[in-house]
Design a protein around this motif. Structure first.
Motif, PDB file in Angstrom:
ATOM      1  N   MET A 162       0.840  -1.200   0.000  1.00  0.00           N
ATOM      2  CA  MET A 162       0.000   0.000   0.000  1.00  0.00           C
ATOM      3  C   MET A 162       0.876   1.252   0.000  1.00  0.00           C
ATOM      4  O   MET A 162       1.824   1.358   0.773  1.00  0.00           O
ATOM      5  N   ALA A 163       0.589   2.182  -0.882  1.00  0.00           N
ATOM      6  CA  ALA A 163       1.322   3.446  -0.929  1.00  0.00           C
ATOM      7  C   ALA A 163       1.086   4.225   0.359  1.00  0.00           C
ATOM      8  O   ALA A 163       0.082   4.034   1.055  1.00  0.00           O
ATOM      9  N   SER A 164       2.005   5.133   0.685  1.00  0.00           N
ATOM     10  CA  SER A 164       1.879   5.927   1.907  1.00  0.00           C
ATOM     11  C   SER A 164       0.725   6.917   1.782  1.00  0.00           C
ATOM     12  O   SER A 164       0.322   7.303   0.677  1.00  0.00           O
ATOM     13  N   SER A 165       0.211   7.338   2.928  1.00  0.00           N
ATOM     14  CA  SER A 165      -0.895   8.301   2.924  1.00  0.00           C
ATOM     15  C   SER A 165      -0.467   9.626   2.294  1.00  0.00           C
ATOM     16  O   SER A 165      -1.261  10.275   1.605  1.00  0.00           O
ATOM     17  N   SER A 166       0.792  10.036   2.509  1.00  0.00           N
ATOM     18  CA  SER A 166       1.257  11.304   1.929  1.00  0.00           C
ATOM     19  C   SER A 166       1.294  11.223   0.402  1.00  0.00           C
ATOM     20  O   SER A 166       0.940  12.191  -0.290  1.00  0.00           O
ATOM     21  N   LYS A 167       1.698  10.077  -0.137  1.00  0.00           N
ATOM     22  CA  LYS A 167       1.728   9.903  -1.590  1.00  0.00           C
ATOM     23  C   LYS A 167       0.317   9.911  -2.166  1.00  0.00           C
ATOM     24  O   LYS A 167       0.051  10.521  -3.201  1.00  0.00           O
ATOM     25  N   LEU A 168      -0.608   9.252  -1.460  1.00  0.00           N
ATOM     26  CA  LEU A 168      -1.992   9.198  -1.925  1.00  0.00           C
ATOM     27  C   LEU A 168      -2.665  10.568  -1.832  1.00  0.00           C
ATOM     28  O   LEU A 168      -3.495  10.915  -2.677  1.00  0.00           O
ATOM     29  N   LEU A 169      -2.300  11.349  -0.814  1.00  0.00           N
ATOM     30  CA  LEU A 169      -2.844  12.709  -0.719  1.00  0.00           C
ATOM     31  C   LEU A 169      -2.451  13.538  -1.930  1.00  0.00           C
ATOM     32  O   LEU A 169      -3.270  14.269  -2.496  1.00  0.00           O
ATOM     33  N   LYS A 170      -1.200  13.428  -2.359  1.00  0.00           N
ATOM     34  CA  LYS A 170      -0.748  14.167  -3.538  1.00  0.00           C
ATOM     35  C   LYS A 170      -1.511  13.734  -4.782  1.00  0.00           C
ATOM     36  O   LYS A 170      -1.854  14.557  -5.635  1.00  0.00           O
ATOM     37  N   LEU A 171      -1.781  12.445  -4.885  1.00  0.00           N
ATOM     38  CA  LEU A 171      -2.515  11.936  -6.038  1.00  0.00           C
ATOM     39  C   LEU A 171      -3.980  12.341  -6.003  1.00  0.00           C
ATOM     40  O   LEU A 171      -4.638  12.429  -7.051  1.00  0.00           O
ATOM     41  N   ALA A 172      -4.498  12.591  -4.797  1.00  0.00           N
ATOM     42  CA  ALA A 172      -5.902  12.983  -4.657  1.00  0.00           C
ATOM     43  C   ALA A 172      -6.126  14.447  -5.011  1.00  0.00           C
ATOM     44  O   ALA A 172      -7.250  14.832  -5.373  1.00  0.00           O
ATOM     45  N   ILE A 173      -5.098  15.275  -4.914  1.00  0.00           N
ATOM     46  CA  ILE A 173      -5.274  16.716  -5.129  1.00  0.00           C
ATOM     47  C   ILE A 173      -5.862  17.034  -6.511  1.00  0.00           C
ATOM     48  O   ILE A 173      -6.828  17.811  -6.604  1.00  0.00           O
ATOM     49  N   PRO A 174      -5.372  16.453  -7.614  1.00  0.00           N
ATOM     50  CA  PRO A 174      -5.997  16.753  -8.916  1.00  0.00           C
ATOM     51  C   PRO A 174      -7.446  16.272  -9.000  1.00  0.00           C
ATOM     52  O   PRO A 174      -8.230  16.817  -9.793  1.00  0.00           O
ATOM     53  N   LEU A 175      -7.808  15.278  -8.197  1.00  0.00           N
ATOM     54  CA  LEU A 175      -9.166  14.737  -8.233  1.00  0.00           C
ATOM     55  C   LEU A 175     -10.175  15.670  -7.572  1.00  0.00           C
ATOM     56  O   LEU A 175     -11.380  15.483  -7.736  1.00  0.00           O
ATOM     57  N   VAL A 176      -9.690  16.672  -6.843  1.00  0.00           N
ATOM     58  CA  VAL A 176     -10.588  17.637  -6.221  1.00  0.00           C
ATOM     59  C   VAL A 176     -11.415  18.360  -7.287  1.00  0.00           C
ATOM     60  O   VAL A 176     -12.565  18.722  -7.057  1.00  0.00           O
ATOM     61  N   ARG A 177     -10.843  18.536  -8.455  1.00  0.00           N
ATOM     62  CA  ARG A 177     -11.553  19.249  -9.533  1.00  0.00           C
ATOM     63  C   ARG A 177     -12.862  18.548  -9.901  1.00  0.00           C
ATOM     64  O   ARG A 177     -13.848  19.210 -10.230  1.00  0.00           O
ATOM     65  N   THR A 178     -12.855  17.223  -9.857  1.00  0.00           N
ATOM     66  CA  THR A 178     -14.044  16.464 -10.273  1.00  0.00           C
ATOM     67  C   THR A 178     -14.824  15.865  -9.113  1.00  0.00           C
ATOM     68  O   THR A 178     -16.025  15.614  -9.247  1.00  0.00           O
ATOM     69  N   HIS A 179     -14.168  15.645  -7.975  1.00  0.00           N
ATOM     70  CA  HIS A 179     -14.832  14.975  -6.852  1.00  0.00           C
ATOM     71  C   HIS A 179     -14.869  15.816  -5.577  1.00  0.00           C
ATOM     72  O   HIS A 179     -15.364  15.361  -4.553  1.00  0.00           O
ATOM     73  N   GLY A 180     -14.363  17.046  -5.654  1.00  0.00           N
ATOM     74  CA  GLY A 180     -14.392  17.915  -4.486  1.00  0.00           C
ATOM     75  C   GLY A 180     -13.436  17.452  -3.401  1.00  0.00           C
ATOM     76  O   GLY A 180     -12.665  16.502  -3.575  1.00  0.00           O
ATOM     77  N   PHE A 181     -13.489  18.148  -2.275  1.00  0.00           N
ATOM     78  CA  PHE A 181     -12.669  17.785  -1.123  1.00  0.00           C
ATOM     79  C   PHE A 181     -13.410  16.683  -0.357  1.00  0.00           C
ATOM     80  O   PHE A 181     -13.943  16.897   0.732  1.00  0.00           O
ATOM     81  N   SER A 182     -13.435  15.514  -0.937  1.00  0.00           N
ATOM     82  CA  SER A 182     -14.296  14.447  -0.439  1.00  0.00           C
ATOM     83  C   SER A 182     -13.511  13.185  -0.103  1.00  0.00           C
ATOM     84  O   SER A 182     -12.375  12.986  -0.559  1.00  0.00           O
ATOM     85  N   ARG A 183     -14.146  12.327   0.647  1.00  0.00           N
ATOM     86  CA  ARG A 183     -13.572  11.015   0.921  1.00  0.00           C
ATOM     87  C   ARG A 183     -13.505  10.193  -0.370  1.00  0.00           C
ATOM     88  O   ARG A 183     -12.617   9.347  -0.520  1.00  0.00           O
ATOM     89  N   GLU A 184     -14.399  10.455  -1.297  1.00  0.00           N
ATOM     90  CA  GLU A 184     -14.353   9.754  -2.576  1.00  0.00           C
ATOM     91  C   GLU A 184     -13.078  10.077  -3.345  1.00  0.00           C
ATOM     92  O   GLU A 184     -12.461   9.189  -3.960  1.00  0.00           O
ATOM     93  N   ALA A 185     -12.671  11.356  -3.318  1.00  0.00           N
ATOM     94  CA  ALA A 185     -11.417  11.733  -3.982  1.00  0.00           C
ATOM     95  C   ALA A 185     -10.248  10.969  -3.376  1.00  0.00           C
ATOM     96  O   ALA A 185      -9.363  10.488  -4.091  1.00  0.00           O
ATOM     97  N   LEU A 186     -10.248  10.842  -2.062  1.00  0.00           N
ATOM     98  CA  LEU A 186      -9.188  10.085  -1.385  1.00  0.00           C
ATOM     99  C   LEU A 186      -9.264   8.608  -1.755  1.00  0.00           C
ATOM    100  O   LEU A 186      -8.236   7.960  -1.981  1.00  0.00           O
ATOM    101  N   ALA A 187     -10.473   8.069  -1.811  1.00  0.00           N
ATOM    102  CA  ALA A 187     -10.638   6.654  -2.147  1.00  0.00           C
ATOM    103  C   ALA A 187     -10.127   6.355  -3.554  1.00  0.00           C
ATOM    104  O   ALA A 187      -9.523   5.308  -3.810  1.00  0.00           O
ATOM    105  N   ARG A 188     -10.339   7.288  -4.467  1.00  0.00           N
ATOM    106  CA  ARG A 188      -9.966   7.077  -5.856  1.00  0.00           C
ATOM    107  C   ARG A 188      -8.486   7.376  -6.126  1.00  0.00           C
ATOM    108  O   ARG A 188      -7.995   7.144  -7.242  1.00  0.00           O
ATOM    109  N   SER A 189      -7.776   7.879  -5.131  1.00  0.00           N
ATOM    110  CA  SER A 189      -6.357   8.196  -5.323  1.00  0.00           C
ATOM    111  C   SER A 189      -5.546   6.965  -5.718  1.00  0.00           C
ATOM    112  O   SER A 189      -4.573   7.075  -6.477  1.00  0.00           O
ATOM    113  N   VAL A 190      -5.936   5.788  -5.236  1.00  0.00           N
ATOM    114  CA  VAL A 190      -5.164   4.571  -5.548  1.00  0.00           C
ATOM    115  C   VAL A 190      -5.295   4.181  -7.010  1.00  0.00           C
ATOM    116  O   VAL A 190      -4.481   3.398  -7.523  1.00  0.00           O
ATOM    117  N   LEU A 191      -6.308   4.717  -7.696  1.00  0.00           N
ATOM    118  CA  LEU A 191      -6.465   4.443  -9.123  1.00  0.00           C
ATOM    119  C   LEU A 191      -5.460   5.228  -9.953  1.00  0.00           C
ATOM    120  O   LEU A 191      -5.260   4.936 -11.134  1.00  0.00           O
TER     121      LEU A 191
END
Length: 218
Positions: A1-30
């Motif tokens: 499993m990637a680190s939480s800090s790495k996944l947070l960085k990957l989630a940041i671009p997803l804010v544009r489509t999923h907002g500041f949401s738990r879904e954006a965080l969940a989709r970071s692994v994709l």
């Protein structure tokens, strides 16, 4: 499993489509590189384990986005091929970073600055830290070397200018840059009226209280 800090960085671009949401965080692994990427988003329990329960996870994503905003300023400064940027250039760059997620920002700021219990109250520290961090980076970028009391008054003035422009941007994006320019053109007068740290703190707190009230929380 990637680190939480790495996944947070990957989630940041997803804010544009999923907002500041738990879904954006969940989709970071994709968004992980080939060979590491998951075929399915994280489960809700995995999001909680990595980033925190409930809104704690969302607050961590908001904070990561704010830190990335400072990196955006630094990258623009590093890529500048002309003379050191002006204060106007630096603050415009940071406002530009907001543009893709403007619709989500009022809720994000309100969430960041409120604590849930039997009632809601405003925590001023996130607002002060956000504005102060941008002012510090702006001063560094333009080579400001103010000392002692002038260090505080200069940063308080810049932070107040930026906060006012950012709040204006939330309600009138098309005129935000002109509004910023008008504030900077009056910077001497603004420094005299908002230069003291106590006045700055009061101004920032009242500004964020207005954001929170607009979200129907207070």
């Amino acid at each position: 499993m990637a680190s939480s800090s790495k996944l947070l960085k990957l989630a940041i671009p997803l804010v544009r489509t999923h907002g500041f949401s738990r879904e954006a965080l969940a989709r970071s692994v994709l968004e992980l590189p080939a060979g590491e990427a998951h075929s399915e988003p994280l489960s809700d329990s995995a999001v909680s384990s990595l980033f925190g329960e409930g809104d704690k996870a969302r607050k961590n994503l908001i904070e990561a986005w704010l830190v990335d905003g400072v990196r955006h300023m630094q990258k623009a400064e590093a890529e500048s091929t002309s003379a050191p940027p002006t204060l106007r250039d630096v603050l415009r760059t940071r406002l530009q970073y907001n543009e893709p997620v403007l619709a989500q920002l009022p809720e994000a700021f309100a969430l960041l600055a409120t604590t849930s219990s039997n009632f809601h109250f405003v925590d001023p520290l996130p607002a002060l830290h956000h504005a102060g961090r941008i002012a510090d980076e702006a001063c560094y970028a333009i080579g400001d070397k103010s000392l002692h009391l002038s260090w505080y008054t200069k940063r308080a003035s810049i932070a107040s200018v930026y906060t006012a422009a950012e709040l204006h941007q939330l309600v009138s994006p098309n005129t935000a840059y002109a509004f910023l320019d008008s504030l900077l053109d009056k910077s001497a007068a603004l420094s005299n009226s908002l230069g003291e740290v106590s006045l700055f703190s009061s101004y920032i707190l009242k500004s964020w209280q207005g954001i929170i009230k607009s979200q129907g929380i207070l």
